[in-house]
Every structure is written in C-alpha cells, then in structure tokens.
Design an enzyme around this catalytic site. Structure first.
Site, mmCIF file in Angstrom:
data_model
loop_
_atom_site.group_PDB
_atom_site.id
_atom_site.type_symbol
_atom_site.label_atom_id
_atom_site.label_comp_id
_atom_site.label_asym_id
_atom_site.label_seq_id
_atom_site.Cartn_x
_atom_site.Cartn_y
_atom_site.Cartn_z
ATOM 1 N N GLY A 1 11.278 -0.002 25.711
ATOM 2 C CA GLY A 1 11.674 0.153 27.106
ATOM 3 C C GLY A 1 11.462 -1.093 27.944
ATOM 4 O O GLY A 1 11.621 -1.076 29.161
ATOM 5 N N GLU B 1 16.532 -3.750 28.599
ATOM 6 C CA GLU B 1 17.591 -2.766 28.803
ATOM 7 C C GLU B 1 18.611 -2.858 27.680
ATOM 8 O O GLU B 1 18.634 -3.820 26.915
ATOM 9 C CB GLU B 1 18.253 -3.018 30.149
ATOM 10 C CG GLU B 1 17.234 -2.814 31.257
ATOM 11 C CD GLU B 1 17.825 -3.031 32.629
ATOM 12 O OE1 GLU B 1 18.982 -2.637 32.839
ATOM 13 O OE2 GLU B 1 17.109 -3.578 33.484
ATOM 14 N N LYS C 1 14.121 -15.188 40.688
ATOM 15 C CA LYS C 1 12.745 -15.248 41.172
ATOM 16 C C LYS C 1 12.337 -16.673 41.548
ATOM 17 O O LYS C 1 11.717 -16.879 42.585
ATOM 18 C CB LYS C 1 11.810 -14.659 40.119
ATOM 19 C CG LYS C 1 12.002 -13.141 39.986
ATOM 20 C CD LYS C 1 11.259 -12.599 38.788
ATOM 21 C CE LYS C 1 11.372 -11.086 38.675
ATOM 22 N NZ LYS C 1 10.843 -10.604 37.380
ATOM 23 N N LYS D 1 14.690 -8.244 43.818
ATOM 24 C CA LYS D 1 14.812 -9.714 43.815
ATOM 25 C C LYS D 1 16.240 -10.180 44.036
ATOM 26 O O LYS D 1 16.468 -11.241 44.578
ATOM 27 C CB LYS D 1 14.263 -10.303 42.523
ATOM 28 C CG LYS D 1 14.951 -9.817 41.275
ATOM 29 C CD LYS D 1 13.945 -9.311 40.282
ATOM 30 C CE LYS D 1 14.602 -8.377 39.311
ATOM 31 N NZ LYS D 1 13.670 -7.514 38.612
ATOM 32 N N GLU E 1 6.839 -8.781 48.542
ATOM 33 C CA GLU E 1 5.828 -9.211 47.561
ATOM 34 C C GLU E 1 6.210 -8.780 46.138
ATOM 35 O O GLU E 1 5.999 -9.511 45.173
ATOM 36 C CB GLU E 1 4.461 -8.621 47.937
ATOM 37 C CG GLU E 1 3.313 -9.024 47.041
ATOM 38 C CD GLU E 1 3.077 -10.525 47.021
ATOM 39 O OE1 GLU E 1 2.602 -11.062 48.031
ATOM 40 O OE2 GLU E 1 3.378 -11.173 45.992
ATOM 41 N N GLY F 1 5.947 -8.927 40.089
ATOM 42 C CA GLY F 1 5.454 -7.548 40.068
ATOM 43 C C GLY F 1 4.191 -7.380 40.897
ATOM 44 O O GLY F 1 4.203 -7.577 42.116
ATOM 45 N N TYR G 1 14.932 6.550 44.210
ATOM 46 C CA TYR G 1 13.759 7.192 43.612
ATOM 47 C C TYR G 1 13.778 7.024 42.093
ATOM 48 O O TYR G 1 13.699 7.980 41.339
ATOM 49 C CB TYR G 1 13.747 8.669 44.014
ATOM 50 C CG TYR G 1 12.404 9.337 43.835
ATOM 51 C CD1 TYR G 1 11.298 8.913 44.566
ATOM 52 C CD2 TYR G 1 12.253 10.401 42.949
ATOM 53 C CE1 TYR G 1 10.064 9.532 44.415
ATOM 54 C CE2 TYR G 1 11.012 11.030 42.796
ATOM 55 C CZ TYR G 1 9.935 10.582 43.530
ATOM 56 O OH TYR G 1 8.711 11.185 43.382
ATOM 57 N N ILE H 1 10.425 2.351 40.173
ATOM 58 C CA ILE H 1 9.526 1.761 41.176
ATOM 59 C C ILE H 1 9.375 2.705 42.375
ATOM 60 O O ILE H 1 8.267 2.921 42.882
ATOM 61 C CB ILE H 1 10.048 0.384 41.670
ATOM 62 C CG1 ILE H 1 10.371 -0.545 40.499
ATOM 63 C CG2 ILE H 1 9.041 -0.265 42.605
ATOM 64 C CD1 ILE H 1 9.223 -0.871 39.595
ATOM 65 N N SER I 1 9.589 5.972 42.601
ATOM 66 C CA SER I 1 8.681 7.087 42.338
ATOM 67 C C SER I 1 7.255 6.573 42.154
ATOM 68 O O SER I 1 6.285 7.268 42.479
ATOM 69 C CB SER I 1 9.146 7.888 41.109
ATOM 70 O OG SER I 1 9.164 7.055 39.967
#
Lengths: 402, 402
Positions: free
Chosen positions: B181, B184, B199, B99, B123, B128, B8, B11, B13
């Site tokens: 943000g 990282e 990817k 990924k 997907e 994204g 959680y 993504i 949440s």
C-alpha cells in the site's frame, strides 16, 4: 523596538552581530526593527560597534520603559536568575541561551511571564541553532511523546567522533578539543555529562509538563571511554555517542545521560563532530529527528534572535506552554532494560561460559592480538546487569547499547 | 470552535481520528475544543463516527458562520482549488495536506488569506508529520538559506532502501511497495519524481520568496535504477537516494530532482524506508536536518491538526510569510557542477584511458564477474558531463554524486 543584551560574551556579541547582519530580514519578520539600546556587562568594549551602549547597572534597563525585549546571555544562575526575574517582573520579554538557568528556574520564570502576558523564551538553551523547543511547543501539539533522545553536547560529540574516526586516545582528543576552543580548560561540565544532563532535563520538563530536577538524573560522562572501546564498536559496525534520554513507560518517566553504543541504522549514528541531533518519538508522529549545529556563536545567536522576533510578534500573548514547578518524580533508572557491551579479560575459549552464566546467551566480539574480548548481553535491567557484572571477574568496561 | 473536513479519505479521516484521540491536548493548546461540524465527501460513511456530519454541498460549509477552520484533504487541484478559495474568501482558515494545490496555487491562496487576516496553512503538504514549513517560516528567521535538499517521497525511499539492503530488482520492489500500500497502482507520481518535485518546489518558493513553477524543475525519477547500480554504490560505501534540491548560488536559484549517490557521512544516508529527511543549510545556521515519517495517515493528520491549532490561536493574525506570485526564474540546471558515477561496458584495462580522456582523472570501481566497470568522474557541469558521455560508447548508466 528597543532591546537590551545582558552579558556581552560569545553569544551576546553574536546576537548583536546577527541583528546587524540581518536587520532587514529581522525587521520584516518582527514587524518593526529591533534595536539594541543597552548592553549590560562588567567590562568596557572600546572599538566594538556596541561600545557606546554598554552599561553596568541593570536598573537602567529595568527602569527604561522603551526596552521591551531583554536577551540574557550571561550563563550561570548568579546573577542571571535575579536579573531575568527583575526584567520579567518589569514586563519585559526575555530570550535566553542559558540552559543552567532554564533547567533550574524555568518553571518559575515561565509562570511570571504567563502572569504578565509576556514571553520567556529559550530556544537557544538546547541544541544551539537547532529549532527544538519551538517545534516541541508548537508543532507536535497533537501527540503524546514517548521518548526524546539526543546528542546534546557538541564538545563530547567532537571528541567521540575523533576517537572513533582517528583512533585517538581520550586524553589526546581532549587536548585537541581544548586547543580548538571546543572544550574549556576545565572541561568537567562537558565530559562528565552535566551539560547534556541540563539539556535533557529541560526537554523532559517541556515534554512531560513538570519540573525535572537535573540533579536527580543519573549522569555518566565519557571520561572512562578508551580508544579500545571505540575499536570494539567499530568492529561491530557501531559507534559510541553520549546520549541524553527521557522516556515514558507505564506512566513513569525515566531520564538518564550516558555513553551508548549505536549501530549504523540508528538515526544518530551519522551525527558527527560538534553537531547535535535530537530524536523525538510519539505515538502518532513516529520518529522525528532534528539535527544541526548544537553550539557555536552565530547558530546559537540566531536562535536567540528568532526568539526575539517571536516576542516582538506576540507582545500580549505568552506563546510557550509552561511546565509546572511541581517536581516530576522520576522512575528508577535501574529498572530500565537494554543490552550491554562488556569487555572481559582473558579469551572467550576459557571465559565465555562464565560470562553467559552471568548474563545469559551473549554475542562475542574478539579483536585479534588482545588479551581480552567483548560480549554483548541479552536485554537486562540495569539492576540485573549490575548484579551479574559484580559476580564476574575481570570486567574491564561496559557500555550500554541502543 | 467548529471545523469542517473536505475529503474524508485516508488523511481526512485521520484528522477526525487525531481530533478525537487527542481532544484534551488539542483543546488546551488551541484555547478551546475543536469540533468537526461537517465532513464534505461524495460518499456516505455508514457506521463511521463521522457518519452524521457528512454533507455533499460545499455551500453548507461556506455559508455557516460557525465554521471557522476548514481542512482540505481531497488532493488534486480540481475541485480543491475552487473549494479552498471559496472558504478563504468566506473568512475561514484553511489547513491542507495537498502539495499539488500548494505548489500550483500557494501564492494566490496565501495572498487571499493575508488580505482577510486569516491563515492558509500547509505543514502537512511537505514531509508528512515532519515540522518543516513552520520552522522555515518561524525559527530560521535570522538567516539566508543557501540550500535545501531532501528525501521527500517515502514510496521511492522505501523502494531504494529495499533495493540497497535486499538486493532486489526494481520491478520486484515496486510490486512489493504496491502490495504494502506504499505505492499506488499507477505509481508514476512517485517513481517519476513528480511528487518530490512538487514538494521541493513548495520549499523553494517558501525559502526564496517567489513562486517556483514545478513544471520547470528538471525531474528524473528512479525508474532507470537497477540492482546493479545499487551493488556498485554498496561497493563504494554509498547508497542511492532520490533527492530534491534547491540551491542559491551567485544570485541564481537551481532546483532539481534526481537519484543521487551519497556516502555514509551524508546526513541523509541513514534515512531509510518510508522516512523522509530534509537538510537545510544557511550562512549563519550551518546544516540543519529534519527527519521523520514523511507520509502515513496519522503523522500527516497530526501535522494538519497542529495547523488547525495554530489557526485557532491566531484568528486575526496571518502567521505565514507568503511568497510572491511572481515567478522565480530558475537558473539553468545544466550549469550546476558535481561528480558523476558512470557504468561502462568492457573492462578498465581496455577502456579506462578512453573514459579519462572524456571526463578527466577517474576513480575506478570494479565488481568481480561483470563485463562492465564503474568510474567516478571529477567535478563537471551537467552540460560538460553530458557532452563527454555522448562521445563515449558503452555508457550503461550514470548517477550523480553528492
């Protein structure tokens, strides 16, 4: 699985060709081979690989229970509409590339398909080989679409690209497009924006769930654009594209087609030549763009074949979410707001004050050696702009900005 | 239909949020409402709308026959791999944004899903919110893909855009990306190209039907790029993007990730900021491009939700065409051919002859006031270029062209 092709022209013969070229791949995806049993056309095709499948009577196809999927690539609505309806009512899936048919009768044909638990699919009707109908139907299921804007006509985009890059005048570029086979002898459907209008109407119907009547969409083509307009655009680091737009704002849907001046940071700026580009904006998803060959025999045919595969895989399930036949009352496009580029006779020293009195504070663009100049207005509604421009003398042309 | 979310975070949440925001639309598309019954996380979330659904033991989810769809948004492979496998083996559909998991274990997980007649969907793992996995799987069924090239990492694209547009140096731009943000604290996965590599490996596996081992893909990040490289690119009307590419040529598949200098006519040129763009080229379809928000909580979550809808609609049917677990032996990337941009110390008057002796006829690019210059080489293989550059003194940097 047996199939039939209605109309053996450019796209129809392309479908037969793609089915032959990629038979293995199609069979693997569809779960079984897709074989053409009939080709319906008024003509004969001696020497063609499909020669012996040609029939002249739709009834043969409608009454043959072996035929499960029918491809309609005739174009126009007569007799395509009656033919497609007859096939759907006989329980046959239909895949079409015919935007006129879908724009006009899509809601009704999708409803028949739904009642019969079969599929009426039309990926190839907008954007040729670009997957746009299916992504809108399937992938963007978790979002509300605020806007969809596209370069939807390859012929006019080719012409505008040539005008922008080579500085060629409109008439010459039209002649070139006709010689290359991109424009028809009667180019009206392309250059007057009718083709783009049908396509944006289909996309708007799909996205907003109700029938958009393409005849009610304000449509302006490219026939009034000159090489001088293009020179101004270039001087401002911009270019001109024919855009179809559907936008939802305050509960109203606005749809229109017109030339628009866009800058280098616009995602559609570098969509050149016969290519198409479609920009989708949603609250959650942000901007999405789809770009590719918007026309052409094989790309369009491959989109039809992808629909056939989809039908074969969903024989009892209607995959498209249909839009309602109830007409969507469009918002008044004259209320939409944007900046305008305006060419004025004379020179800015004498006339800028007058222009700014009409429009408000403007940016000026001068190209040396011309007895005219350009201004970019502040954001105005179409109605306010029109009124202000009518008060001003010597307006040579105007192009919307985005 | 009951669902569960594993992890959680951002993504996870977001998925819960999109399911709440668009409950009606999702229910209509899925055929029934999708309700979150459990959220698996080590933490508690007091005050969160999902507070009371939080559990800490996967077994509760695996053993609950009501849960039909599981979302995996934990990231990493441990314990995500074991958790996803347990869910699939228990007959639950899985939708993931992970990924790393898909690149490493995609083939095996898809195979389990196929054996169970359920779905493992991903997907959101590439691009994204951009629909790319499903179009590759469904829409482009009638074609052989020659090349797929993309801007696949939003963080580095944001950084390169800032460097190009604002002339900021690398270190400063990285700091800015961290503050916003986007990057990282340990930015290695992004700036060294590992994320883009995973990817492109997923896309290559999907398109060429066999497992591409991302660890075998030649990967070069953006850490060596300077604001001076960007100034040269701008002087040539170009920009630099981090591209992942998979290409099939003479039966060999070549995959690599590196910065590439592209011109204004390249479809990826105007993909700026945190956006992603993916270009697909096929024999029949020509160039297709998909463009949009390649990361971000809600766009990525909406792609996960679209997968959940797909699973709900295809409860007995595996929709993805899986790739084989058998490893795809990649072609030697040193054999691939392209032009190179090379910065050399000194000035062209003294050193161009030397450079041309090494590379062949070059175009020269000089930026005034610098004790160096740039050349664009003819088309060379990577191996030949490397050999020639090694013979030359004062090579400051080199960037591939496309």
């Amino acid at each position: 699985m047996k199939t039939a092709i209605l109309g053996y022209g450019n796209i129809g013969s392309g479908v037969a060709q793609v089915l032959r070229m990629n038979a293995d791949c199609v069979a693997r995806r569809a779960g079984e081979p897709l074989e053409v049993k009939y080709v319906l056309d008024l003509r004969e095709f001696p020497g063609d690989p499909m020669e012996k499948y040609v029939v002249h009577d739709l009834d043969i196809i409608v009454k043959d229970p072996e035929v499960k999927i029918v491809v309609e690539t005739m174009g126009g609505t007569k007799p395509a509409y009656d033919f497609v309806k007859a096939c759907l009512k006989a329980g046959k899936h239909v895949a079409t590339s015919n935007k006129e048919l879908v724009a006009k009768h899509g809601a009704e044909l999708m409803q028949i398909a739904e009642e019969k638990h079969i599929n009426f699919l039309f990926e190839a009707s907008v954007g040729g080989g670009i997957p746009i109908i299916r992504p809108l139907n399937e992938c963007i299921t978790a979002d509300e679409i605020d806007e969809i804007t596209g370069i939807l006509n390859g012929t006019t985009n080719f012409m505008l690209t040539e005008m922008a890059q080579e500085g060629m005048p409109y008439e010459e570029v039209l002649k070139q497009a006709q010689e290359l086979g991109y424009a028809e002898r009667n180019p009206e459907a392309d250059v007057e924006g009718h083709d783009a209008c049908r396509k944006i109407s289909i996309l708007a119907s799909l996205v907003y769930g109700r029938q958009v009547d393409s005849e009610e969409v304000y449509t302006e083509g490219i026939t009034e654009l000159s090489d001088r307009d293009m020179a101004y655009a270039a001087a401002m680091g911009r270019t001109v594209k024919l855009l179809g737009t559907a936008r939802k704002k305050n509960g109203e849907v606005y749809v229109m087609v017109s030339p628009v001046m866009i800058g280098q940071d616009h995602p559609l700026y570098s969509v050149n030549g016969v290519l198409n580009g479609i920009l989708v904006n949603g609250g959650v998803i942000g901007d999405l763009m789809f770009y590719g060959a918007g026309a052409g025999k094989l790309p369009t045919a491959s989109a039809v074949v992808a629909d056939m595969v989809d039908a074969a895989r969903n024989q009892q399930v209607t995959v498209m979410q249909r839009w309602s036949a109830e007409k969507l009352e469009l918002g008044d496009w004259k209320k939409t707001e944007k900046q305008f580029f305006v060419r004025l006779s004379g020179n800015p020293e004498n006339r800028l004050a007058e222009a700014e009195k009409a429009f408000g504070p403007c940016q000026v663009q001068k190209i040396s050696g011309m007895e005219e100049f350009g201004v970019v207005t502040p954001v105005l509604s179409e109605a306010d702009f029109e009124e202000a421009a009518a008060r001003l003398e010597g307006v040579i042309s105007r192009i919307r900005l985005a």
